[in-house]
Design an enzyme around this catalytic site. Structure first.
Site, PDB file in Angstrom:
ATOM      1  N   GLU A   1     -12.851  -0.454   0.066  1.00 53.53           N
ATOM      2  CA  GLU A   1     -11.802  -0.379  -0.802  1.00 53.53           C
ATOM      3  C   GLU A   1     -11.934  -1.710  -1.672  1.00 53.53           C
ATOM      4  O   GLU A   1     -11.593  -1.507  -2.861  1.00 53.53           O
ATOM      5  CB  GLU A   1     -10.421  -0.123  -0.223  1.00 53.53           C
TER       6      GLU A   1
ATOM      7  N   CYS B   1       0.962  -1.409  -0.132  1.00 51.65           N
ATOM      8  CA  CYS B   1      -0.044  -0.011   0.166  1.00 51.65           C
ATOM      9  C   CYS B   1       0.666   1.293   0.312  1.00 51.65           C
ATOM     10  O   CYS B   1       0.219   2.364  -0.267  1.00 51.65           O
ATOM     11  CB  CYS B   1      -0.723  -0.021   1.184  1.00 51.65           C
TER      12      CYS B   1
ATOM     13  N   HIS C   1     -11.709   9.365 -10.082  1.00 50.39           N
ATOM     14  CA  HIS C   1     -10.687   9.521 -11.042  1.00 50.39           C
ATOM     15  C   HIS C   1      -9.841  10.388 -10.831  1.00 50.39           C
ATOM     16  O   HIS C   1      -9.188  11.229 -11.693  1.00 50.39           O
ATOM     17  CB  HIS C   1     -11.223   9.473 -12.327  1.00 50.39           C
TER      18      HIS C   1
END
Length: 118
Positions: free
Chosen positions: A108, A25, A69
């Site tokens: 997520e 991550c 985005h």
């Protein structure tokens, strides 16, 4: 207590820069996020709602315009943009506009959720 929820989706990248470099991550990566906002009220309004779902359109516009985005570290100007941080951010945004906001959950992945509930 009455509760309603509504779900919103967006895709974005982030990087958890405080993690060790070998942690996956810590690398730039992205998710298809799900944001679920929960509103609660002890009584229904004159229309029989906690709140009309159409009144949550402002959250959809906020997410679409500011998060979809995009690179979340830049959007929130923070090195640790975790699902937990996003849940708190969206909770605060919603609570300021929708006093019935009682919790926000952020996913997520299909198997993980973070929740902020005061």
């Amino acid at each position: 207590m009455y509760r309603i929820t509504k779900e919103f989706h967006f895709s974005a990248s982030h990087q958890l820069r405080a993690l060790p470099l070998e942690h996956q991550c810590a690398r730039l990566h992205g998710h298809n996020y799900i944001v679920e906002v929960e509103l609660s009220a002890p009584e229904l309004n004159e229309h029989g709602f906690v709140r009309d779902y159409q009144e949550l359109a402002a959250l959809k516009h906020y997410i679409d315009d500011s998060f979809d985005h995009r690179h979340l570290n830049e959007v929130l100007a923070h090195d640790q943009v975790t699902a937990e941080c996003l849940a708190k951010h969206f909770y605060d945004w919603c609570k300021a506009r929708l006093p019935e906001t009682s919790a926000v959950r952020v996913s997520e992945t299909t198997k993980t959720w973070a929740e902020y509930r005061p």
